[in-house]
Enzyme design. Structure first.
Site, short mmCIF file in Angstrom:
data_model
loop_
_atom_site.label_atom_id
_atom_site.label_comp_id
_atom_site.label_asym_id
_atom_site.label_seq_id
_atom_site.Cartn_x
_atom_site.Cartn_y
_atom_site.Cartn_z
N GLY A 127 6.61 -7.67 1.35
CA GLY A 127 5.81 -8.68 0.69
C GLY A 127 5.26 -8.16 -0.62
CG LEU B 185 4.30 -10.64 -7.06
CD1 LEU B 185 3.22 -11.29 -7.90
CD2 LEU B 185 5.64 -11.32 -7.32
CG PHE C 49 4.21 3.57 -10.59
CD1 PHE C 49 5.43 3.93 -11.11
CD2 PHE C 49 3.27 4.57 -10.32
CE1 PHE C 49 5.73 5.27 -11.37
CE2 PHE C 49 3.56 5.91 -10.58
CZ PHE C 49 4.80 6.25 -11.10
CG HIS C 50 5.38 3.32 -4.53
ND1 HIS C 50 4.14 3.00 -4.03
CD2 HIS C 50 6.21 2.33 -4.13
CE1 HIS C 50 4.22 1.87 -3.34
NE2 HIS C 50 5.46 1.44 -3.39
CB ALA D 168 -0.09 -1.40 -3.81
CB ILE D 169 -1.36 -3.81 1.23
CG1 ILE D 169 -2.51 -2.82 1.37
CG2 ILE D 169 -0.81 -4.19 2.61
CD1 ILE D 169 -3.67 -3.33 2.21
N GLY E 138 4.40 -0.55 3.75
CA GLY E 138 3.01 -0.22 4.07
C GLY E 138 2.10 -0.18 2.87
CB ILE E 139 -0.93 1.32 2.17
CG1 ILE E 139 -1.01 2.70 2.86
CG2 ILE E 139 -1.28 0.21 3.15
CD1 ILE E 139 -2.41 3.10 3.28
CB CYS F 212 0.23 -6.67 -7.27
SG CYS F 212 0.44 -5.09 -6.43
#
Length: 228
Positions: free
Chosen positions: A82, A84, A87-88, A148-149, A161-162, A179
């Protein structure tokens, strides 16, 4: 809630590319079990190489946008979670619960709410008492997102996840609308607390919060043992 607390095995996978992390999620989620009670729950903890990911709501991101972001030195992935774009990258604690909700509560809404409570409690324990939810997804400190989730559920088995910003270089977020929310920014534990917050420090607090909010027992296991 069940009277017997479910077990969740913690896997510290280190730093991985997004593709490698996704493959590991899929391996842990794909269990051939006859009953939900036989499912082995995991909490996959890792740090990603720089990557922009988009959820099922792409909101107009095109191939040109993908090329633009890749030229910054980050990877780019479209996912089934889920939410939008986000960034990771280095300095961000990524937590992927791979759990069967039938051992907890068979409700995705309950699951997301409990994830939110986990992050809020983590922030509170670390000295940020005003982290909260808003009408927008994620966990916020004022008008800046700290976590972010984005989740996915299939037959009550969760993936994704997060992403909790610990010491993340927030400049990566300047190239996107995080997002899809205009006019708001991002922050990190380090920025809020005015000192460097390592992933190991944040992980210890997150695990404590996770075990309490999900009412489960967590146990450590190495990545190598999981794959063998």
């Amino acid at each position: 809630m069940p009277t017997v607390q479910p077990f969740v095995t913690v896997v510290r996978a280190g730093r991985l590319s997004y593709a490698a992390g996704l493959k590991l999620q899929q391996e842990l989620a794909k269990q051939n079990v006859q009953q939900s009670s036989d499912f082995r729950n995991y909490l996959l903890l890792l740090e990603h190489d720089p990557v922009y990911t988009i959820g099922i709501r792409t909101k107009g991101y095109t191939a040109q946008d993908e090329d633009r972001l890749r030229k910054l030195g980050a990877d780019f992935h479209r996912t089934d979670r889920g939410g939008l774009i986000t960034f990771h990258g280095p300095g961000q604690l990524v937590a992927y619960p791979i759990i069967n909700l039938r051992q907890f509560k068979p409700s995705i809404r309950w699951y997301v709410t409990t994830l939110e409570r986990t992050v809020i409690e983590t922030c509170r324990q670390m000295g940020i008492p005003n982290a909260s939810t808003t009408q927008d997804t994620g966990i916020w400190v004022g008008d800046r997102k700290i976590c972010a989730i984005g989740v996915h559920g299939s037959r009550y088995v969760t993936t994704h996840g997060i992403g909790l910003n610990c010491s993340t270089d927030l400049k990566w977020f300047e190239h996107i609308v995080p997002c899809g929310i205009e006019g708001k920014g991002v922050t990190s534990l380090s920025e809020q607390l005015q000192r460097h917050i390592s992933l190991s420090e944040a992980t210890a607090v997150l695990l404590d919060s996770f075990s309490k909010t999900f009412e489960c027992l967590v146990q450590e296991q190495s990545k190598a043992r999981v794959q063998n």
